[in-house]
Scaffold this active site. Structure first.
Site, short mmCIF file in Angstrom:
data_model
loop_
_atom_site.label_atom_id
_atom_site.label_comp_id
_atom_site.label_asym_id
_atom_site.label_seq_id
_atom_site.Cartn_x
_atom_site.Cartn_y
_atom_site.Cartn_z
N CYS A 1 -1.21 2.44 6.74
CA CYS A 1 -0.83 1.09 7.13
C CYS A 1 -0.43 0.33 5.88
CB CYS A 1 -1.98 0.38 7.85
SG CYS A 1 -3.47 0.18 6.87
N CYS B 1 0.82 -1.23 0.00
CA CYS B 1 0.00 0.00 0.00
C CYS B 1 0.84 1.27 0.00
CB CYS B 1 -0.91 0.04 1.21
SG CYS B 1 -1.82 -1.48 1.47
N HIS C 1 -8.78 2.97 -2.99
CA HIS C 1 -7.38 2.75 -2.57
C HIS C 1 -6.69 1.80 -3.55
CE1 HIS C 1 -3.87 1.76 -0.33
NE2 HIS C 1 -4.36 0.79 0.44
#
Length: 401
Positions: free
Chosen positions: A378, A95, A347
């Site tokens: 995160c 991410c 995302h």
């Protein structure tokens, strides 16, 4: 030996984020074309940048295969029309791919090796679902290095709910509703659109143009959120409504040394103050931004009270709540995600870091009373990342008011 240079964020852009899958607007669009579009848009917006002066191009992707493979930074640079003398490379920190691209290029500039660099990320989760084709080492499970569900991000979010009973489903749903409302308000005020690069799309009904994010649901209600199923666990608390979805999209930004920005007459949207990454148990990967933020603050000689704006990636509502709770910040604190976040916008893993930076840069402009802001997220497999930024528009008089 070169002295440490001041690192500035000149500009950042992204494509509108699409929904992953056959019904999504980018189903027939290549992943590399998305990031190429972002780079072209970035360069067109900054005509004062001589392309041959770009020292490196770092582009992140989580699943580096097919049209997301082949050393993306180099291939994207060539496809975007940058001179063949400009090198590039690919990067993966799940991410936080784009965030890591930014911190690596920023470090190279700070060290004095580079003057100008492009950093960004792309994720086409429709073509390349997270972990697709990966072959985790059997030792992870046989030696109980991680639990079986540590690679299932939804399951890790459920574990945070388990660990902190005060993080109820209703609290997560309320946070998610606010995200949808804030995104709708930001769109109405024209705060999201300036950094979006339109992308041509192709579907069975013909050609189209993507000019806004596909995922937001402004009609969301608490009643509607309460009825959604909990796919990661029966009677669980994580739903499609209080988590980010599966998305396609790309982002890119231009970083420079302050001296080079001045030489070329480039605007400065933010100055990089410090950054940090940290590891946590993979089973509760959502807690990662807590130690990374503590570490970044410590290295910057700041405390959490010095931070006037927060852009936190909303992978899951409970993940952001855990961060806010740790630092004693209210769920509805206006300093947090002023324009909403990933629960509404989406995302696309490796591209999200630059979206956070774009939004913070935009907010800095309208908040001269704020000196420092941070972007944090995160990261799968139990990590967190935090970058602290300084506002070039900071005004002491505004701060006193």
């Amino acid at each position: 030996m070169a002295e440490r240079a001041e690192v500035v964020f000149v500009d950042g852009v992204r494509t509108p984020f699409g929904r992953a899958g056959e019904k999504g607007m980018y189903w027939n669009t290549r992943a590399d074309d998305l990031v190429v579009k972002a780079i072209i848009g970035l360069m067109e917006r900054n005509p004062g940048v001589p392309p041959e002066r770009i020292d490196d191009v770092a582009i992140a992707a989580t699943t580096q295969t097919g049209d997301q493979g082949l050393t993306l930074g180099r291939t994207a640079a060539l496809l975007a029309g940058l001179p063949k003398s400009v090198p590039g490379f690919a990067i993966d920190r799940m991410c936080a791919g784009a965030m890591t691209a930014v911190t690596m290029m920023g470090s190279s500039i700070g060290f004095g090796a580079y003057d100008l660099a492009i950093a960004g990320g792309v994720e086409h989760m429709g073509r390349h679902p997270m972990g697709f084709g990966a072959d985790p080492n059997p030792r992870f499970l046989s030696e109980k290095l991680v639990s079986e569900d540590a690679l299932n991000m939804g399951a890790t979010a459920e574990r945070i709910h388990d660990r902190f009973p005060s993080y109820t489903k209703e609290r997560s749903d309320r946070f998610a509703l606010r995200s949808q409302q804030k995104v709708a308000a930001a769109y109405s005020a024209g705060n999201i659109q300036p950094d979006l690069i339109p992308v041509a799309t192709r579907s069975e009904s013909g050609w189209g143009l993507a000019t806004r994010d596909e995922a937001p649901r402004p009609e969301t209600t608490m009643e509607g959120l309460a009825t959604l199923r909990t796919p990661f666990r029966s009677h669980g608390r994580v739903t499609a409504g209080n988590a980010s979805g599966l998305n396609d999209g790309a982002s890119a930004c231009l970083l420079a040394s302050a001296a080079t920005a001045k030489e070329l007459g480039l605007g400065v949207k933010m100055t990089m103050t410090n950054f940090a990454f940290a590891g946590v148990e993979p089973e509760v990967m959502g807690l990662g931004p807590v130690p990374s933020t503590e570490k970044a603050l410590r290295k910057a000689g700041l405390s959490i009270t010095d931070i006037g704006l927060f852009e936190l990636n909303e992978a899951f509502a409970v993940q952001v709540i855990s961060f806010l709770d740790h630092f004693g910040i209210d769920d509805e604190d206006p300093r947090v995600n002023e324009y909403g976040g990933a629960i509404a916008l989406g995302h696309p893993l490796a591209s999200s870091g630059v979206r956070l930076m774009n939004q913070l840069a935009h907010q800095f402009e309208s908040h001269p009373e704020v000196r420092y802001g941070l972007t944090a997220m995160c990261i799968g497999l139990g990590q967190g990342g935090t970058v602290i930024w300084e506002n070039p528009h900071f005004n002491k008089k505004a701060a006193k008011r």
